[in-house]
Design a protein around this motif. Sequence first.
Motif, PDB file in Angstrom:
ATOM      1  N   UNK A 173       5.835  20.811   1.788  1.00  0.00           N
ATOM      2  CA  UNK A 173       4.807  19.837   2.160  1.00  0.00           C
ATOM      3  C   UNK A 173       4.964  18.554   1.359  1.00  0.00           C
ATOM      4  N   UNK A 174       5.255  18.701   0.075  1.00  0.00           N
ATOM      5  CA  UNK A 174       5.405  17.533  -0.790  1.00  0.00           C
ATOM      6  C   UNK A 174       6.646  16.716  -0.411  1.00  0.00           C
ATOM      7  N   UNK A 175       7.743  17.399  -0.135  1.00  0.00           N
ATOM      8  CA  UNK A 175       8.972  16.711   0.290  1.00  0.00           C
ATOM      9  C   UNK A 175       8.746  15.958   1.598  1.00  0.00           C
ATOM     10  N   UNK A 176       8.042  16.580   2.528  1.00  0.00           N
ATOM     11  CA  UNK A 176       7.746  15.928   3.806  1.00  0.00           C
ATOM     12  C   UNK A 176       6.919  14.658   3.594  1.00  0.00           C
ATOM     13  N   UNK A 177       5.971  14.734   2.670  1.00  0.00           N
ATOM     14  CA  UNK A 177       5.112  13.579   2.405  1.00  0.00           C
ATOM     15  C   UNK A 177       5.925  12.419   1.825  1.00  0.00           C
ATOM     16  N   UNK A 178       6.762  12.718   0.831  1.00  0.00           N
ATOM     17  CA  UNK A 178       7.585  11.672   0.230  1.00  0.00           C
ATOM     18  C   UNK A 178       8.563  11.077   1.248  1.00  0.00           C
ATOM     19  N   UNK A 179       9.162  11.929   2.084  1.00  0.00           N
ATOM     20  CA  UNK A 179      10.093  11.440   3.102  1.00  0.00           C
ATOM     21  C   UNK A 179       9.378  10.553   4.110  1.00  0.00           C
ATOM     22  N   UNK A 180       8.154  10.940   4.479  1.00  0.00           N
ATOM     23  CA  UNK A 180       7.367  10.134   5.412  1.00  0.00           C
ATOM     24  C   UNK A 180       7.062   8.760   4.828  1.00  0.00           C
ATOM     25  N   UNK A 181       6.693   8.720   3.546  1.00  0.00           N
ATOM     26  CA  UNK A 181       6.428   7.435   2.894  1.00  0.00           C
ATOM     27  C   UNK A 181       7.691   6.574   2.847  1.00  0.00           C
ATOM     28  N   UNK A 182       8.813   7.205   2.549  1.00  0.00           N
ATOM     29  CA  UNK A 182      10.080   6.461   2.494  1.00  0.00           C
ATOM     30  C   UNK A 182      10.437   5.893   3.863  1.00  0.00           C
ATOM     31  N   UNK A 183      10.213   6.674   4.916  1.00  0.00           N
ATOM     32  CA  UNK A 183      10.505   6.201   6.276  1.00  0.00           C
ATOM     33  C   UNK A 183       9.609   5.021   6.651  1.00  0.00           C
TER      34      UNK A 183
ATOM     35  N   UNK B 261       0.828  -1.211   0.000  1.00  0.00           N
ATOM     36  CA  UNK B 261       0.000   0.000   0.000  1.00  0.00           C
ATOM     37  C   UNK B 261       0.863   1.261   0.000  1.00  0.00           C
ATOM     38  N   UNK B 262       1.928   1.246   0.782  1.00  0.00           N
ATOM     39  CA  UNK B 262       2.806   2.415   0.837  1.00  0.00           C
ATOM     40  C   UNK B 262       3.524   2.631  -0.489  1.00  0.00           C
ATOM     41  N   UNK B 263       3.920   1.544  -1.138  1.00  0.00           N
ATOM     42  CA  UNK B 263       4.583   1.642  -2.439  1.00  0.00           C
ATOM     43  C   UNK B 263       3.647   2.252  -3.479  1.00  0.00           C
ATOM     44  N   UNK B 264       2.381   1.891  -3.400  1.00  0.00           N
ATOM     45  CA  UNK B 264       1.387   2.464  -4.320  1.00  0.00           C
ATOM     46  C   UNK B 264       1.233   3.970  -4.088  1.00  0.00           C
ATOM     47  N   UNK B 265       1.178   4.367  -2.815  1.00  0.00           N
ATOM     48  CA  UNK B 265       1.079   5.799  -2.497  1.00  0.00           C
ATOM     49  C   UNK B 265       2.323   6.550  -2.965  1.00  0.00           C
ATOM     50  N   UNK B 266       3.471   5.934  -2.798  1.00  0.00           N
ATOM     51  CA  UNK B 266       4.735   6.565  -3.188  1.00  0.00           C
ATOM     52  C   UNK B 266       4.797   6.751  -4.707  1.00  0.00           C
ATOM     53  N   UNK B 267       4.394   5.741  -5.433  1.00  0.00           N
ATOM     54  CA  UNK B 267       4.455   5.787  -6.899  1.00  0.00           C
ATOM     55  C   UNK B 267       3.456   6.777  -7.480  1.00  0.00           C
TER      56      UNK B 267
END
Length: 267
Positions: free
Chosen positions: A143-153, A125-131
């Motif tokens: 805000x966008x950078x924070x979101x991508x970093x959160x998904x990566x974490x 599910x997280x991979x789908x959100x990231x992609x």
Amino acid sequence: MADSHKFHPALTITNVKSLVPVTLDNEKSMYHSWAALFTNLARFHDLYDHLVPPTEEIAKVAYDKAKSADLALWKRLDVAVLQWIYGTISSYLLHAILKRDDTAEAAWKRLEALFQDNKASRATHLEEDFTNAVFEDYNSTDTYCNYLQSLADRLADADALVSTSRLVLRLTGSLQEAFIGIVDFIQNQEPLPSFESCRPRLKMAERTIKSRTIKSRTARESGGPGTRTGAAMVAASSDSPSSVSKRNNNNKGRNNKNKGKGKGSGQ
């Protein structure tokens, strides 16, 4: 009696939310951020062993010795850490883990299980959100950078580590066309820059884009050539008192000239 009231700095904390400003919520999936802040607090007060007791032989012996040396203080501190946990999670999670005569270690493990179990499913599910993340859905590059970093974490927590290069390429590849200059600059570097170094560059580009957009809008609204406002200003200037007076004088001259031509033709 006196031993049971020994002082420890952790016992003076009354507002743990000021030290752990993230409230863990099952819906928001902020476990990584919350756990990082919470463990930092526990380590600062030398209480991390209450969450994760040591397993190495030497450290384990020292821990057991300190615990038995003042069991009353250890129990008070354990309850304090347990209250920190309760005070920084949502009511939904609180009811999910709450048990009578609990310990900080047991509560910590139950919380961890709620977020760390079923790693394969969570990673999917997280991979789908990231992609599928799109910059247009967020109000700023920060805000966008924070979101991508959160998904990566969170993917890292699910044993699906996102490499730095992939994170940078995902960030730059989903930006708007207005960022094409800075995107080309970043993607053509060898090796790719770090994700953290991309932030200030994108923020600077974002400010430049916004500044140009505002100037362009202001120019249109202030009446540049070919705009409605410009036409209105031309019309207004043609109706000014001096323009009206000049037209009247010209009309009088033409009328007098026409009268003279009329007399000559009549003779």
